[in-house]
Enzyme design. Structure first.
Site, PDB file in Angstrom:
ATOM      1  N   LYS A   1     -11.306  -3.934  18.526  1.00 46.04           N
ATOM      2  CA  LYS A   1      -9.987  -4.364  18.695  1.00 46.04           C
ATOM      3  C   LYS A   1      -9.516  -4.155  20.289  1.00 46.04           C
ATOM      4  O   LYS A   1      -8.305  -4.322  20.585  1.00 46.04           O
ATOM      5  CB  LYS A   1      -9.132  -3.680  17.859  1.00 46.04           C
ATOM      6  CG  LYS A   1      -9.538  -4.195  16.515  1.00 46.04           C
ATOM      7  CD  LYS A   1      -8.295  -3.686  15.414  1.00 46.04           C
ATOM      8  CE  LYS A   1      -8.842  -4.139  14.069  1.00 46.04           C
ATOM      9  NZ  LYS A   1      -7.691  -4.133  12.917  1.00 46.04           N
TER      10      LYS A   1
ATOM     11  N   LYS B   1       9.023 -16.469 -11.463  1.00 42.77           N
ATOM     12  CA  LYS B   1       8.123 -15.547 -11.837  1.00 42.77           C
ATOM     13  C   LYS B   1       6.843 -15.885 -12.629  1.00 42.77           C
ATOM     14  O   LYS B   1       7.166 -16.844 -13.562  1.00 42.77           O
ATOM     15  CB  LYS B   1       9.051 -14.560 -13.036  1.00 42.77           C
ATOM     16  CG  LYS B   1       8.356 -13.507 -13.222  1.00 42.77           C
ATOM     17  CD  LYS B   1       9.240 -12.581 -14.307  1.00 42.77           C
ATOM     18  CE  LYS B   1       8.344 -11.572 -14.964  1.00 42.77           C
ATOM     19  NZ  LYS B   1       9.171 -10.827 -16.049  1.00 42.77           N
TER      20      LYS B   1
ATOM     21  N   ASP C   1      -4.122  -6.482   4.806  1.00 41.43           N
ATOM     22  CA  ASP C   1      -5.222  -7.420   5.308  1.00 41.43           C
ATOM     23  C   ASP C   1      -5.323  -9.048   4.617  1.00 41.43           C
ATOM     24  O   ASP C   1      -5.404 -10.011   5.077  1.00 41.43           O
ATOM     25  CB  ASP C   1      -6.666  -6.823   5.195  1.00 41.43           C
ATOM     26  CG  ASP C   1      -6.737  -5.826   6.261  1.00 41.43           C
ATOM     27  OD1 ASP C   1      -6.331  -5.884   7.368  1.00 41.43           O
ATOM     28  OD2 ASP C   1      -7.201  -4.750   5.919  1.00 41.43           O
TER      29      ASP C   1
ATOM     30  N   LYS D   1     -13.746   0.243  15.408  1.00 43.40           N
ATOM     31  CA  LYS D   1     -12.437  -0.537  15.614  1.00 43.40           C
ATOM     32  C   LYS D   1     -11.953  -0.253  16.979  1.00 43.40           C
ATOM     33  O   LYS D   1     -11.256  -1.229  17.665  1.00 43.40           O
ATOM     34  CB  LYS D   1     -11.386   0.101  14.557  1.00 43.40           C
ATOM     35  CG  LYS D   1     -11.589  -0.122  13.438  1.00 43.40           C
ATOM     36  CD  LYS D   1     -10.726   0.450  12.350  1.00 43.40           C
ATOM     37  CE  LYS D   1     -11.077   0.204  10.938  1.00 43.40           C
ATOM     38  NZ  LYS D   1     -10.341   0.930   9.760  1.00 43.40           N
TER      39      LYS D   1
ATOM     40  N   ASN E   1       0.895  -1.116  -0.009  1.00 37.96           N
ATOM     41  CA  ASN E   1      -0.100  -0.119  -0.151  1.00 37.96           C
ATOM     42  C   ASN E   1       0.879   1.209   0.235  1.00 37.96           C
ATOM     43  O   ASN E   1       2.254   1.236   0.121  1.00 37.96           O
ATOM     44  CB  ASN E   1      -0.850  -0.106   1.037  1.00 37.96           C
ATOM     45  CG  ASN E   1      -0.193  -0.206   2.483  1.00 37.96           C
ATOM     46  OD1 ASN E   1       0.683   0.893   2.822  1.00 37.96           O
ATOM     47  ND2 ASN E   1      -0.421  -1.294   3.261  1.00 37.96           N
TER      48      ASN E   1
ATOM     49  N   PHE F   1      -4.341   2.865  14.644  1.00 45.57           N
ATOM     50  CA  PHE F   1      -4.478   3.818  13.747  1.00 45.57           C
ATOM     51  C   PHE F   1      -5.539   3.228  12.970  1.00 45.57           C
ATOM     52  O   PHE F   1      -5.809   2.091  12.395  1.00 45.57           O
ATOM     53  CB  PHE F   1      -3.369   4.161  12.828  1.00 45.57           C
ATOM     54  CG  PHE F   1      -2.434   5.407  13.259  1.00 45.57           C
ATOM     55  CD1 PHE F   1      -1.608   5.020  14.361  1.00 45.57           C
ATOM     56  CD2 PHE F   1      -2.440   6.480  12.764  1.00 45.57           C
ATOM     57  CE1 PHE F   1      -0.830   6.001  15.244  1.00 45.57           C
ATOM     58  CE2 PHE F   1      -1.622   7.488  13.260  1.00 45.57           C
ATOM     59  CZ  PHE F   1      -0.854   7.291  14.460  1.00 45.57           C
TER      60      PHE F   1
END
Ligand code: CTP
Length: 400
Positions: free
Chosen positions: A344, A291, A281, A340, A212, A326
């Site tokens: 969590k 490859k 995730d 969250k 990301n 975060f």
């Protein structure tokens, strides 16, 4: 004022009418025990004499107009190195423009460019100059680089106008220096802080991976600020292109599973865990040894869930552990982040919207809202290092 002995303060005085006020600032800081060095621009010397500062600080005043018998070339570097803090006041539009553009053409701007210490800038000028888009932009640039701007006050200006642009009073300037110098020194001494930062990478084959846009800057800023406050810091870092944080132990990882293992290992010795990493995730179900060659048809990737690191922490947390997560959202930021927080079992979540300009991935600033069971504290846009400071302040307040 509190005791400032052992602290080296450099005052950069530029050519504004308010330069005379700096004599009181230099005097107050010297009386508080600081080692004060004054650098004056050529124009500043027209408003107040170097001798005034030399008498008050007991140090040679550095100017560009002195004869060349002083070793100037080394002075700017040695002062830049020695400074615990530099205050530029009054800061003219000109010096602000030079700072914003990295121009180093005199003793003061050369020192500023070589400096690694925090820098405070107190702009003082005519209202029209202050409000000019060029000056506004330059001040914004400095702010985004972490320079602290001491806002000018409104009043009757030397030019006859009334408006914003006045230098704050010397006591206020000296107090700002004091606050910055003694800021939270040792406030986290003895605390073991683990920070995760950056993205994770999940390989598809020896060439490609899923990841990301996280740059790692937010997590690295938190680690840096925690080190500055005396904490023992471990930084579990995904692959990033940032300089290591000196004073922190870096544990490099690549995948979410490796990050989980690193967190599992450090958790028993952690008092505060801050999960700033953007963990993937999902990962490819299979990692090919060779490859993956293209074919004429489309390719479907099967992805499997990665472990939820904070989910694991929730089940294994020990007494006294403080956990801050975060949350990055594009929609329903506060509602999803609160979800969250409870799901969590977090003590705090730092929510940032990816829709907000100046927030999120790859920018030096961030706009976050700190959420706990007790409430919600939205912070304005500020450099990530300052966000880190505010976050640690908040964690220290909420920790029992
Ligand atoms: N996180 C984690 N393990 C994961 C994914 C995320 O510990 N596998 C942590 C992040 O480091 C962050 C927090 O969980 O502190 C929230 O991350 P985010 O991606 O916003 O939330 P998710 O729970 O993954 O939910 P979603 O992606 O559905 O928004």
């Amino acid at each position: 004022m509190r005791d400032l002995s052992g602290k080296c303060v450099v005052l950069g005085v530029t050519g504004g009418i308010a330069a005379y006020k700096m004599a009181n600032v230099a005097s107050a800081l010297t009386k508080a025990g600081a080692d004060v060095h004054v650098i004056m621009t050529e124009n500043a010397v027209k408003f107040i004499t170097p001798l005034t500062f030399e008498t008050l600080t007991h140090n040679a005043c550095v100017t560009d107009t002195f004869d060349r018998s002083t070793p100037y070339e080394v002075t700017h570097v040695s002062l830049a190195k020695a400074a615990d803090l530099i205050l530029v006041a009054p800061a003219t539009a000109n010096v602000i423009a030079k700072m914003a553009n990295g121009i180093a053409d005199d003793m003061l701007t050369t020192t500023l460019l070589a400096a690694r210490s925090p820098i405070l800038v107190a702009p003082a000028m005519n209202t029209a100059m202050l409000n000019h888009p060029a000056t506004r932009q330059n001040i914004r640039t400095l702010r985004e680089r972490g320079v602290r701007i001491l806002e000018p006050v409104s009043g009757h200006l030397a030019c006859g106008d009334t408006g914003s642009g006045k230098l704050p009073e010397p006591e206020e300037l000296a107090a700002a220096v004091e606050r910055e110098l003694l800021k939270d020194r040792d406030s986290m001494k003895g605390l073991r802080v683990t920070v995760t930062a950056g993205p994770t990478q999940e390989s598809l084959d020896p060439v490609r991976f899923l990841t990301n846009h996280s740059s790692g800057r937010m997590g690295y800023s938190i680690a840096q600020e925690a080190v500055a406050r005396g904490a023992e810091v471990r930084l579990i870092s995904g692959p990033v292109a940032l300089d290591p944080v000196s004073g922190a132990e870096i544990l490099p990882v690549t995948t979410a599973e490796e990050m989980l293992h690193a967190v599992q290992e450090t958790l028993p010795d952690t008092d505060i865990l801050i999960m700033a990493a953007a963990v993937s995730d999902y990962r490819p179900e299979e990692e090919s040894d060779s490859k993956i060659k293209k074919s004429d048809s489309d390719l479907t990737l099967n992805l499997v869930r990665n472990p939820d690191i904070l989910g694991w922490v929730a089940e294994h947390r020990h007494d006294g552990l403080f956990v801050c997560g975060f949350s990055m959202e594009t929609e329903n930021l506060l509602e999803n982040s609160r979800g969250k927080l409870s799901k969590k079992h977090l003590d705090m979540i730092c929510a940032n919207s990816l829709r907000e300009p100046g927030a999120g991935f790859g920018v030096p600033t961030n706009v976050v809202t700190i959420i706990t069971e007790d409430g919600t504290e939205p912070l304005p846009k500020m450099p990530k290092l300052q966000v880190a400071g505010k976050l640690l302040d908040s964690i220290m307040e909420h920790r029992v």
